[in-house]
Structure formats: structure tokens, C-alpha cells
Enzyme design. Structure first.
Site, PDB file in Angstrom:
ATOM      1  N   SER A 128       0.804  -1.220   0.000  1.00 12.82           N
ATOM      2  CA  SER A 128       0.000   0.000   0.000  1.00 12.82           C
ATOM      3  C   SER A 128       0.847   1.285   0.000  1.00 12.82           C
ATOM      4  O   SER A 128       0.587   2.190  -0.813  1.00 12.82           O
ATOM      5  CB  SER A 128      -0.954  -0.051   1.200  1.00 12.82           C
ATOM      6  OG  SER A 128      -1.534   1.179   1.447  1.00 12.82           O
ATOM      7  N   ASP A 186      -8.914  -1.026   5.002  1.00 11.43           N
ATOM      8  CA  ASP A 186      -9.110  -2.337   5.633  1.00 11.43           C
ATOM      9  C   ASP A 186      -7.884  -3.216   5.354  1.00 11.43           C
ATOM     10  O   ASP A 186      -7.995  -4.374   4.972  1.00 11.43           O
ATOM     11  CB  ASP A 186     -10.379  -3.000   5.060  1.00 11.43           C
ATOM     12  CG  ASP A 186     -10.851  -4.177   5.909  1.00 11.43           C
ATOM     13  OD1 ASP A 186     -10.426  -4.295   7.075  1.00 11.43           O
ATOM     14  OD2 ASP A 186     -11.647  -4.984   5.398  1.00 11.43           O
ATOM     15  N   HIS A 213      -3.366  -4.272  10.253  1.00 12.33           N
ATOM     16  CA  HIS A 213      -3.934  -3.734  11.493  1.00 12.33           C
ATOM     17  C   HIS A 213      -2.879  -3.338  12.527  1.00 12.33           C
ATOM     18  O   HIS A 213      -3.222  -3.050  13.671  1.00 12.33           O
ATOM     19  CB  HIS A 213      -4.906  -4.745  12.098  1.00 12.33           C
ATOM     20  CG  HIS A 213      -6.209  -4.808  11.348  1.00 12.33           C
ATOM     21  ND1 HIS A 213      -6.269  -5.224  10.044  1.00 12.33           N
ATOM     22  CD2 HIS A 213      -7.472  -4.482  11.699  1.00 12.33           C
ATOM     23  CE1 HIS A 213      -7.534  -5.170   9.631  1.00 12.33           C
ATOM     24  NE2 HIS A 213      -8.273  -4.714  10.619  1.00 12.33           N
ATOM     25  N   ASP A 215     -12.854  -1.934  11.364  1.00  9.96           N
ATOM     26  CA  ASP A 215     -12.270  -2.482  12.589  1.00  9.96           C
ATOM     27  C   ASP A 215     -11.865  -1.398  13.585  1.00  9.96           C
ATOM     28  O   ASP A 215     -10.773  -1.442  14.177  1.00  9.96           O
ATOM     29  CB  ASP A 215     -11.077  -3.403  12.268  1.00  9.96           C
ATOM     30  CG  ASP A 215     -11.534  -4.679  11.564  1.00  9.96           C
ATOM     31  OD1 ASP A 215     -12.664  -5.142  11.834  1.00  9.96           O
ATOM     32  OD2 ASP A 215     -10.774  -5.205  10.737  1.00  9.96           O
TER      33      ASP A 215
END
Ligand SMILES: C[S@@+](CC[C@H](N)C(=O)[O-])C[C@H]1O[C@@H](n2cnc3c(N)ncnc32)[C@H](O)[C@@H]1O
Length: 216
Positions: A124, A141, A144, A170
Site C-alpha cells: 500500500s 481495511d 492492522h 475495525d
């Protein structure tokens, strides 16, 4: 009434591998339909096997824009062998490493949505560093950890057009509720504190924010 996907798209969403519950999916879909009216692309960070991508793709089709989805397809930390979210079916038998790209492509093909999606395969932050196109919606998303969630925010949130939407998955304000850490919650707080985003809705762990100002 909030827009909802056609029953066959909802069925494809429910049949796809992935982690998003239906109520959050419906909220994501409604956000994507609304944002699509800006006439700019919709972008997701964290494709996995295409469950949420289906909803963005269907909204993109209706709006006549593209849905873009970013993933290196090697899985997040919690999806690796030995962890709770690991699915052995996502392992490439030849290489012995995760590869969710084939399952993703099958998901899209079965739903007839391939031509509405551009898959960006890579890390990313590397893709974000090359990016220069305003976006109607960014759906975060991906990884995490604080490192990944922060990089996704810093890399992609600046590309949300004025009036566009930043959707974060989340977000768990209470540490007792979370399974994969609170980094998305910290990113959500940071987005609000920046003054550039205003909260629009909360559906379980899915938060929809609108870009209402400069300065991220
Ligand atoms: C929680 S899953 C996405 C779930 C998907 N949105 C769904 O609804 O089923 C997170 C995905 O992010 C990807 N990912 C994690 N860190 C990444 C990074 N730095 N760059 C690209 N993809 C990443 C993983 O490979 C994984 O497929």
C-alpha cells in the site's frame, strides 16, 4: 432509505471468503453509492479475497466509475499460518506462502464485476507514493498494526476529494472488543482530530467520515 445492493450481489458477498459482516457491508455499500456521485474512483486498501470489493465494484458500476483495490495478497500478520485468521486454502501450494489473488479473481468473475475493478497488487505505501488522482472514497481495511494502519491513512487520506468519504474498518474504541488491535481506532481519532474529516455514520466497527476541510 439507504441504497442496498441487488440480491445476487449480496449473495455473492455472503459467499465470498472474508471478514466483513453483512450490516457493515451494507453501510459500506451505501457510502460507496453516495461517494460515487462525485464521479471519481473508489479505492479500497485490503482486498483479501474480494468480499468487500464486490460492494465497491457494484456501486462503481452504477456510478460509471472504477473501483480500485490495493493488496500485496500475501496476507496480514493475523492471517499467517498459526494465527486465528489463517485459512489454509489461501496458501499457494507451490510456494507455501499466502496468495489471495486467485480467490479474489474468482470472486469477481463469478459476480460478473471484473470489468469494473482495477486490482493494484503491491504494498500500500509504495502504491500510495505513486498516486496522484483524487478519490471519491477511500476504504481502509489493510494491515492492522500501527505501522500499516498509519501508513494507509497517511498515504491515502490526502487523496480523498472534498465531499468524498473516508471509511475505516475495525474501529474498536473498547479494547475488550477488539481482535486485531486498536490501530484503526487510533487512525480514526487522528482523522477526526485533523479537522479535515467529519463523522457521518458508525455501523459496528465501520466508520464513515466525510472530507470537509483541508489539512490532513
Ligand atoms: C482484513 S483483510 C481485508 C479484508 C477484505 N476487505 C474483506 O472484506 O474481506 C486485510 C488485507 O490487507 C492486506 N495487507 C495488509 N497489509 C498490507 C500492505 N501494507 N499493503 C498491501 N496490502 C496489505 C492483506 O494482504 C489482507 O489481504
Amino acid at each position: 432509505m439507504a441504497p442496498a445492493p441487488e440480491p445476487e450481489i449480496l449473495a455473492a458477498f455472503e459467499a465470498a471468503k472474508g471478514f466483513m459482516p453483512v450490516d457493515e457491508g451494507l453501510a459500506l455499500y451505501a457510502a460507496a453509492v453516495e461517494a460515487g456521485r462525485l464521479g471519481l474512483p473508489l479505492l479500497e486498501v485490503g482486498t483479501y479475497c474480494g468480499r468487500s470489493t464486490l460492494l465497491l465494484a457494484d456501486a462503481a458500476r452504477a456510478a460509471g466509475v472504477a473501483a480500485l483495490t490495493v493488496d500485496h495478497h500475501r496476507g496480514s500478520e493475523e492471517q499467517q499460518p498459526g494465527w486465528d485468521y489463517h485459512d489454509p486454502e489461501t496458501v499457494d501450494p507451490e510456494l507455501g506462502v499466502m496468495d489471495t489473488l486467485p480467490a479474489f479473481r474468482r470472486t469477481l468473475h463469478r459476480a460478473g464485476l471484473e470489468e469494473h475493478v482495477v486490482a493494484l497488487v503491491g504494498r500500500s505505501p509504495q502504491i500510495a507514493a505513486l498516486w496522484n488522482t483524487p478519490l471519491a472514497l477511500v476504504f481502509v481495511d489493510g494491515g492492522h498494526t500501527d505501522e500499516h494502519a498509519t501508513a494507509d491513512y497517511e498515504g491515502w487520506a490526502p487523496h480523498v476529494a472534498e465531499g468524498g468519504l473516508l471509511v475505516i474498518h475495525d474501529v474498536f474504541p473498547d479494547p475488550a472488543d477488539e481482535f486485531t488491535g486498536q490501530a484503526p481506532y487510533r487512525v480514526y481519532l487522528r482523522a477526526l482530530a485533523s479537522g479535515a474529516f467529519t463523522e457521518v455514520s458508525a455501523t459496528d466497527s465501520l466508520r464513515v467520515l466525510r472530507r470537509t476541510g483541508p489539512g490532513i
